[in-house]
Design a protein around this motif. Structure first.
Motif, PDB file in Angstrom:
ATOM      1  N   GLY A 161     -19.510  41.497  29.085  1.00  0.00           N
ATOM      2  CA  GLY A 161     -19.225  42.031  27.762  1.00  0.00           C
ATOM      3  C   GLY A 161     -19.823  41.157  26.684  1.00  0.00           C
ATOM      4  N   VAL A 162     -19.715  41.642  25.462  1.00  0.00           N
ATOM      5  CA  VAL A 162     -20.386  40.983  24.336  1.00  0.00           C
ATOM      6  C   VAL A 162     -19.909  39.547  24.143  1.00  0.00           C
ATOM      7  CG1 VAL A 162     -20.404  40.975  21.817  1.00  0.00           C
ATOM      8  CG2 VAL A 162     -21.126  43.004  23.047  1.00  0.00           C
ATOM      9  N   LEU A 163     -18.593  39.342  24.187  1.00  0.00           N
ATOM     10  CA  LEU A 163     -18.082  38.004  23.887  1.00  0.00           C
ATOM     11  C   LEU A 163     -18.598  36.983  24.900  1.00  0.00           C
ATOM     12  CD1 LEU A 163     -16.403  36.259  22.077  1.00  0.00           C
ATOM     13  CD2 LEU A 163     -14.398  36.808  23.458  1.00  0.00           C
TER      14      LEU A 163
ATOM     15  N   HIS B 262     -29.905  45.418  20.680  1.00  0.00           N
ATOM     16  CA  HIS B 262     -29.650  46.617  19.877  1.00  0.00           C
ATOM     17  C   HIS B 262     -28.469  46.386  18.937  1.00  0.00           C
ATOM     18  CE1 HIS B 262     -28.396  51.113  19.621  1.00  0.00           C
ATOM     19  NE2 HIS B 262     -29.233  50.813  18.651  1.00  0.00           N
ATOM     20  N   LYS B 263     -27.396  45.787  19.470  1.00  0.00           N
ATOM     21  CA  LYS B 263     -26.187  45.639  18.673  1.00  0.00           C
ATOM     22  C   LYS B 263     -26.308  44.584  17.571  1.00  0.00           C
ATOM     23  CE  LYS B 263     -22.741  47.408  21.830  1.00  0.00           C
ATOM     24  NZ  LYS B 263     -22.223  48.404  20.876  1.00  0.00           N
ATOM     25  N   PHE B 264     -27.032  43.492  17.879  1.00  0.00           N
ATOM     26  CA  PHE B 264     -26.995  42.350  16.960  1.00  0.00           C
ATOM     27  C   PHE B 264     -28.342  42.051  16.300  1.00  0.00           C
ATOM     28  CE2 PHE B 264     -23.203  41.950  19.453  1.00  0.00           C
ATOM     29  CZ  PHE B 264     -22.266  41.542  18.523  1.00  0.00           C
TER      30      PHE B 264
ATOM     31  N   THR C  96     -16.391  52.635  26.789  1.00  0.00           N
ATOM     32  CA  THR C  96     -15.136  52.295  26.112  1.00  0.00           C
ATOM     33  C   THR C  96     -15.378  51.632  24.758  1.00  0.00           C
ATOM     34  OG1 THR C  96     -14.990  50.153  27.233  1.00  0.00           O
ATOM     35  CG2 THR C  96     -13.916  52.021  28.313  1.00  0.00           C
ATOM     36  N   CYS C  97     -16.630  51.508  24.373  1.00  0.00           N
ATOM     37  CA  CYS C  97     -16.993  50.855  23.114  1.00  0.00           C
ATOM     38  C   CYS C  97     -16.880  51.839  21.947  1.00  0.00           C
ATOM     39  CB  CYS C  97     -18.433  50.346  23.229  1.00  0.00           C
ATOM     40  SG  CYS C  97     -19.099  49.730  21.666  1.00  0.00           S
ATOM     41  N   PRO C  98     -16.274  51.441  20.825  1.00  0.00           N
ATOM     42  CA  PRO C  98     -16.182  52.336  19.661  1.00  0.00           C
ATOM     43  C   PRO C  98     -17.527  52.634  19.006  1.00  0.00           C
ATOM     44  CG  PRO C  98     -14.750  50.404  19.396  1.00  0.00           C
ATOM     45  CD  PRO C  98     -15.584  50.155  20.606  1.00  0.00           C
TER      46      PRO C  98
ATOM     47  N   LEU D  54     -23.760  46.462  15.304  1.00  0.00           N
ATOM     48  CA  LEU D  54     -23.220  47.629  16.018  1.00  0.00           C
ATOM     49  C   LEU D  54     -22.096  47.148  16.940  1.00  0.00           C
ATOM     50  CD1 LEU D  54     -23.728  50.712  16.464  1.00  0.00           C
ATOM     51  CD2 LEU D  54     -25.295  50.074  18.293  1.00  0.00           C
ATOM     52  N   CYS D  55     -21.110  46.510  16.345  1.00  0.00           N
ATOM     53  CA  CYS D  55     -20.001  45.942  17.120  1.00  0.00           C
ATOM     54  C   CYS D  55     -18.872  45.632  16.156  1.00  0.00           C
ATOM     55  CB  CYS D  55     -20.464  44.664  17.820  1.00  0.00           C
ATOM     56  SG  CYS D  55     -19.125  43.766  18.649  1.00  0.00           S
ATOM     57  N   THR D  56     -17.655  45.972  16.545  1.00  0.00           N
ATOM     58  CA  THR D  56     -16.502  45.676  15.685  1.00  0.00           C
ATOM     59  C   THR D  56     -15.600  44.602  16.288  1.00  0.00           C
ATOM     60  OG1 THR D  56     -15.163  47.437  16.672  1.00  0.00           O
ATOM     61  CG2 THR D  56     -16.513  48.027  14.747  1.00  0.00           C
ATOM     62  N   GLY D  57     -16.038  44.001  17.382  1.00  0.00           N
ATOM     63  CA  GLY D  57     -15.272  42.898  17.969  1.00  0.00           C
ATOM     64  C   GLY D  57     -13.981  43.311  18.646  1.00  0.00           C
ATOM     65  N   CYS D  58     -13.927  44.568  19.107  1.00  0.00           N
ATOM     66  CA  CYS D  58     -12.681  45.071  19.711  1.00  0.00           C
ATOM     67  C   CYS D  58     -12.390  44.441  21.067  1.00  0.00           C
ATOM     68  CB  CYS D  58     -12.736  46.586  19.854  1.00  0.00           C
ATOM     69  SG  CYS D  58     -13.837  47.153  21.182  1.00  0.00           S
ATOM     70  N   GLY D  59     -13.434  43.963  21.743  1.00  0.00           N
ATOM     71  CA  GLY D  59     -13.245  43.315  23.043  1.00  0.00           C
ATOM     72  C   GLY D  59     -13.178  44.260  24.230  1.00  0.00           C
ATOM     73  N   ASN D  60     -13.270  45.562  23.989  1.00  0.00           N
ATOM     74  CA  ASN D  60     -13.151  46.510  25.102  1.00  0.00           C
ATOM     75  C   ASN D  60     -14.208  46.290  26.173  1.00  0.00           C
ATOM     76  OD1 ASN D  60     -10.880  47.939  24.564  1.00  0.00           O
ATOM     77  ND2 ASN D  60     -11.886  49.863  24.017  1.00  0.00           N
ATOM     78  N   CYS D  61     -15.406  45.868  25.771  1.00  0.00           N
ATOM     79  CA  CYS D  61     -16.487  45.722  26.752  1.00  0.00           C
ATOM     80  C   CYS D  61     -16.169  44.625  27.763  1.00  0.00           C
ATOM     81  CB  CYS D  61     -17.819  45.459  26.062  1.00  0.00           C
ATOM     82  SG  CYS D  61     -17.775  44.135  24.865  1.00  0.00           S
ATOM     83  N   THR D  62     -15.424  43.621  27.368  1.00  0.00           N
ATOM     84  CA  THR D  62     -15.028  42.572  28.321  1.00  0.00           C
ATOM     85  C   THR D  62     -13.759  42.979  29.063  1.00  0.00           C
ATOM     86  OG1 THR D  62     -16.003  40.908  26.875  1.00  0.00           O
ATOM     87  CG2 THR D  62     -14.506  40.113  28.573  1.00  0.00           C
TER      88      THR D  62
HETATM   89  S1  SF4 Z   1     -16.594  44.209  21.332  1.00  0.00           S
HETATM   90 FE1  SF4 Z   1     -17.772  45.325  22.897  1.00  0.00          FE
HETATM   91  S2  SF4 Z   1     -16.720  47.300  23.089  1.00  0.00           S
HETATM   92 FE2  SF4 Z   1     -16.026  46.394  21.141  1.00  0.00          FE
HETATM   93  S3  SF4 Z   1     -17.407  47.171  19.559  1.00  0.00           S
HETATM   94 FE3  SF4 Z   1     -18.290  45.237  20.259  1.00  0.00          FE
HETATM   95  S4  SF4 Z   1     -19.720  45.856  21.889  1.00  0.00           S
HETATM   96 FE4  SF4 Z   1     -18.360  47.587  21.570  1.00  0.00          FE
END
Ligand code: SF4
Ligand code: SF4
Length: 345
Positions: free
Chosen positions: A319-321, A290-292, A235-237, A303-311
């Motif tokens: 999830g990331v947060l 990998h992401k940070f 579900t991550c962009p 490699l993250c836009t902070g959308c929150g979908n992972c949580t």
């Molecule tokens: S907040 Fe989670 S789902 Fe959203 S871009 Fe970052 S890693 Fe991916």
């Protein structure tokens, strides 16, 4: 001065795009409580109301969950290959969230790096992204912590900013200008910039932790909860890992590309049976590294836009947060023996 469009005119325009032969996709409720990006039959299916964001992302329009790369048939000793000449549909994504659109320039880098992935780039060229700035966010959103925000223009062809009635229209690319040419009216009203969620961590501090604290027990603690289901990545962009396999029989088949996820225990399994990431703690560490750390080291941005979908989509609210908060508050002075033991077996 700005350009504006009323809500009714926008919906009418969406219907015109559909009747004109474009594929139009946008947030739509597929059942009560489940908002996904869906192909629309008409503008009435578009959910523009007070909802945070879809549970999935727009990456599926560029990197589908499953796609054929080429087909093959066996004829005696010969193998015949049939290329797939992808001609993508002309698509408009309307109502995309800024955190989805912002993922596209990040993904462009990896799909045009050592090899140009034409399946991805052709779909990118054929797609116009119309984003609507967010006026709502929840506790899982953290776009402002990764240098973005609710009205960020990155990756959008057009950004719509909600007004008291309708939207301010900012066309950001030629594709966007073509789509809205003659459809907006001049306006004296400028949309107020939304503030976005409060900043929750500092990526520089996280970067320092990731570079210097590889054996942090946080990874073990998180792994005790992780089910390895892959929902966070799917579900991550920005997550983009895929696997290439053959599907066929003795007479032929096709080579296919399927989404994959670093949280699956088979993700790094070697043919020998050795697995360099043999436990979930190592796999969780890899995802965040990998992401940070790794992606920024190579491509200059997280490699993250902070959308929150992972949580939001994680069955155990990881999830990331959650991980960032655990990392940021981890005890830097803990016992060295505990560090060394944290990722074993
Ligand atoms: S907040 Fe989670 S789902 Fe959203 S871009 Fe970052 S890693 Fe991916
Ligand atoms: S969604 Fe949650 S439980 Fe599933 S793999 Fe990701 S972190 Fe683990």
């Amino acid at each position: 001065m700005s350009e504006a469009i009323t809500q009714a005119a926008l919906l009418s325009l969406v219907d015109d795009w559909i009747s004109g032969g474009r594929t139009v996709s946008g947030p739509s409720f597929v059942k009560e409580g489940l908002l996904l990006y869906e192909d629309l039959q008409n503008a009435g299916q578009l959910a523009l109301g007070k909802v945070i964001r879809p549970a999935d992302s727009i990456k599926k329009y560029f990197l589908p969950r499953h796609e054929e790369l080429y087909r093959y048939t066996f004829a005696g000793q010969n193998t015949c290959l049939e290329n797939i000449d992808l001609v993508p549909v002309e698509r408009v994504i309307v109502g995309a969230r800024p955190c989805d659109a912002a993922a596209l320039p990040v993904l462009d880098k990896v799909f045009n790096w050592d090899y140009v992935d034409e399946f991805y780039t052709r779909r990118r060229d054929a797609t116009t992204v119309v984003t609507i700035a967010c006026t709502l966010w929840d506790d899982q959103c953290f776009c402002t912590s990764v240098g973005l925000g609710p009205a960020v223009e990155k990756g959008s062809d057009v950004l719509l900013l909600p007004l008291a009635e309708g939207y301010e229209v900012r066309c950001l690319t030629e594709k966007g200008q073509r789509l809205f040419a003659g459809k907006t009216t001049p306006s004296e009203t400028m949309a107020a910039a939304p503030t976005g969620p409060e900043r929750k961590f500092d990526t520089k501090e996280i970067d320092a932790l990731l570079h210097g604290d590889y054996e942090n027990p946080v990874w073990r603690d998180i792994a005790l909860r992780c089910l390895g289901c892959g929902s966070c990545a799917f579900t991550c962009p920005t997550c983009h890992c895929f696997d290439i396999t053959d599907e066929g029989n003795a007479s032929g088949g096709c080579r296919v590309k399927n989404w994959d996820c670093c949280q699956f225990n088979m993700f790094t399994m070697h043919a020998s049976g050795h697995n360099p990431r043999s436990n979930q703690a190592q796999r969780q560490r890899q995802r965040i590294q990998h992401k940070f750390r790794i992606y920024p080291d190579k491509f200059g941005e997280v490699l993250c836009t902070g959308c929150g979908n992972c949580t939001r989509n994680c069955p155990v609210s990881l999830g990331v947060l959650t991980t960032m908060e655990a990392l940021a508050s981890s005890d830097a002075g803990r016992d060295a023996t505990e560090n060394a033991a944290s990722l074993k077996g």
